[in-house]
Design a protein around this motif. Structure first.
Motif, PDB file in Angstrom:
ATOM      1  N   GLU A 174      -7.140   1.346 -11.636  1.00  0.00           N
ATOM      2  CA  GLU A 174      -7.667   2.188 -10.561  1.00  0.00           C
ATOM      3  C   GLU A 174      -6.761   2.198  -9.351  1.00  0.00           C
ATOM      4  O   GLU A 174      -7.125   2.694  -8.287  1.00  0.00           O
ATOM      5  CB  GLU A 174      -9.075   1.706 -10.167  1.00  0.00           C
ATOM      6  CG  GLU A 174     -10.088   1.990 -11.262  1.00  0.00           C
ATOM      7  CD  GLU A 174     -11.459   1.392 -10.969  1.00  0.00           C
ATOM      8  OE1 GLU A 174     -11.619   0.744  -9.912  1.00  0.00           O
ATOM      9  OE2 GLU A 174     -12.355   1.587 -11.801  1.00  0.00           O
ATOM     10  N   LYS A 175      -5.568   1.621  -9.487  1.00  0.00           N
ATOM     11  CA  LYS A 175      -4.642   1.591  -8.358  1.00  0.00           C
ATOM     12  C   LYS A 175      -4.080   2.982  -8.084  1.00  0.00           C
ATOM     13  O   LYS A 175      -4.006   3.819  -8.969  1.00  0.00           O
ATOM     14  CB  LYS A 175      -3.496   0.629  -8.652  1.00  0.00           C
ATOM     15  CG  LYS A 175      -3.941  -0.819  -8.764  1.00  0.00           C
ATOM     16  CD  LYS A 175      -2.730  -1.736  -8.814  1.00  0.00           C
ATOM     17  CE  LYS A 175      -3.157  -3.176  -8.997  1.00  0.00           C
ATOM     18  NZ  LYS A 175      -3.363  -3.524 -10.418  1.00  0.00           N
ATOM     19  N   GLU A 176      -3.681   3.170  -6.817  1.00  0.00           N
ATOM     20  CA  GLU A 176      -3.091   4.458  -6.442  1.00  0.00           C
ATOM     21  C   GLU A 176      -1.612   4.481  -6.766  1.00  0.00           C
ATOM     22  O   GLU A 176      -0.892   3.525  -6.484  1.00  0.00           O
ATOM     23  CB  GLU A 176      -3.268   4.696  -4.938  1.00  0.00           C
ATOM     24  CG  GLU A 176      -4.599   5.307  -4.598  1.00  0.00           C
ATOM     25  CD  GLU A 176      -4.718   5.593  -3.103  1.00  0.00           C
ATOM     26  OE1 GLU A 176      -3.708   5.957  -2.476  1.00  0.00           O
ATOM     27  OE2 GLU A 176      -5.822   5.428  -2.595  1.00  0.00           O
TER      28      GLU A 176
ATOM     29  N   ASP B 250      -0.806  11.950 -11.402  1.00  0.00           N
ATOM     30  CA  ASP B 250      -1.082  11.279 -10.141  1.00  0.00           C
ATOM     31  C   ASP B 250      -2.432  10.579 -10.276  1.00  0.00           C
ATOM     32  O   ASP B 250      -3.354  11.112 -10.896  1.00  0.00           O
ATOM     33  CB  ASP B 250      -1.148  12.336  -9.023  1.00  0.00           C
ATOM     34  CG  ASP B 250      -1.161  11.677  -7.649  1.00  0.00           C
ATOM     35  OD1 ASP B 250      -1.998  10.780  -7.423  1.00  0.00           O
ATOM     36  OD2 ASP B 250      -0.349  12.084  -6.801  1.00  0.00           O
ATOM     37  N   SER B 251      -2.522   9.369  -9.701  1.00  0.00           N
ATOM     38  CA  SER B 251      -3.779   8.616  -9.829  1.00  0.00           C
ATOM     39  C   SER B 251      -4.961   9.353  -9.209  1.00  0.00           C
ATOM     40  O   SER B 251      -6.100   9.085  -9.561  1.00  0.00           O
ATOM     41  CB  SER B 251      -3.630   7.239  -9.182  1.00  0.00           C
ATOM     42  OG  SER B 251      -3.355   7.374  -7.802  1.00  0.00           O
ATOM     43  N   ASN B 252      -4.706  10.299  -8.293  1.00  0.00           N
ATOM     44  CA  ASN B 252      -5.852  10.997  -7.690  1.00  0.00           C
ATOM     45  C   ASN B 252      -6.499  12.014  -8.638  1.00  0.00           C
ATOM     46  O   ASN B 252      -7.537  12.585  -8.320  1.00  0.00           O
ATOM     47  CB  ASN B 252      -5.505  11.623  -6.326  1.00  0.00           C
ATOM     48  CG  ASN B 252      -4.452  12.707  -6.422  1.00  0.00           C
ATOM     49  OD1 ASN B 252      -4.215  13.275  -7.495  1.00  0.00           O
ATOM     50  ND2 ASN B 252      -3.814  13.007  -5.309  1.00  0.00           N
TER      51      ASN B 252
ATOM     52  N   LYS C 151       3.208   1.997  -8.583  1.00  0.00           N
ATOM     53  CA  LYS C 151       2.263   1.865  -7.488  1.00  0.00           C
ATOM     54  C   LYS C 151       2.766   2.584  -6.240  1.00  0.00           C
ATOM     55  O   LYS C 151       3.954   2.585  -5.950  1.00  0.00           O
ATOM     56  CB  LYS C 151       2.073   0.377  -7.184  1.00  0.00           C
ATOM     57  CG  LYS C 151       0.741   0.066  -6.602  1.00  0.00           C
ATOM     58  CD  LYS C 151       0.537  -1.451  -6.516  1.00  0.00           C
ATOM     59  CE  LYS C 151      -0.557  -1.726  -5.534  1.00  0.00           C
ATOM     60  NZ  LYS C 151      -0.174  -2.645  -4.488  1.00  0.00           N
ATOM     61  N   LYS C 152       1.821   3.186  -5.561  1.00  0.00           N
ATOM     62  CA  LYS C 152       2.153   3.902  -4.334  1.00  0.00           C
ATOM     63  C   LYS C 152       2.596   2.913  -3.248  1.00  0.00           C
ATOM     64  O   LYS C 152       2.007   1.844  -3.117  1.00  0.00           O
ATOM     65  CB  LYS C 152       0.886   4.621  -3.867  1.00  0.00           C
ATOM     66  CG  LYS C 152       1.127   5.789  -2.957  1.00  0.00           C
ATOM     67  CD  LYS C 152      -0.232   6.407  -2.661  1.00  0.00           C
ATOM     68  CE  LYS C 152      -0.124   7.766  -2.037  1.00  0.00           C
ATOM     69  NZ  LYS C 152      -1.441   8.378  -1.891  1.00  0.00           N
TER      70      LYS C 152
END
Ligand SMILES: [Zn+2]
Length: 133
Positions: free
Chosen positions: A41-43, A57-59, A130-131
């Protein structure tokens, strides 16, 4: 710069792990709930494990409950290729990396709005970055 698309299968075999080779080149599927990203669930962003092309993209990632990382859209449509897949007595839409032709997973039309799409992707086909904070 050599065209990655023309990479020989022996070269892929050397560069990829056996799991990555099985999915990306032989169109295998990892077992659900076993991959490293289905519950990540990391951005950040997800790139092709074969060639580093930006894919998701994680979003746009959501929990589809299927045990594979699921996304409602891709970062850039030009970076992926869709193909009709009639294997295993089903008609599905296969998703591939446009740059290297690696098999990523399949697209289904039961995803969340506004796209209504569910990109069902194998963890081994993608690399998470990771962002930066
Ligand atoms: Zn690729």
């Amino acid at each position: 710069m050599s065209n990655k698309k023309k990479k020989k299968e022996e070269e892929w075999k050397k560069e990829l792990t056996p799991e990555q080779y099985n999915v990306l080149r032989l169109k295998g599927t990892e077992k659900p709930f076993t991959g490293k990203y289905w519950d990540n669930e990391k951005e950040g962003i997800y790139k092709c494990a074969g060639c580093g092309t930006l894919l998701f993209d994680s979003n746009t990632k959501f929990d589809a409950g299927c045990g594979w990382p699921s996304f409602s859209s891709t970062i850039k449509e030009a970076n992926i290729e869709e193909k009709v897949d009639k294997s295993q007595n089903m008609v599905r839409t296969e998703v591939l990396c446009k740059n290297c032709g690696g098999h990523l997973g399949h697209i289904f039309d039961d995803g969340p709005q506004p796209t209504g799409l569910r990109f069902c992707i194998n963890s081994v086909s993608i690399d998470f970055e990771k962002k930066d904070e």
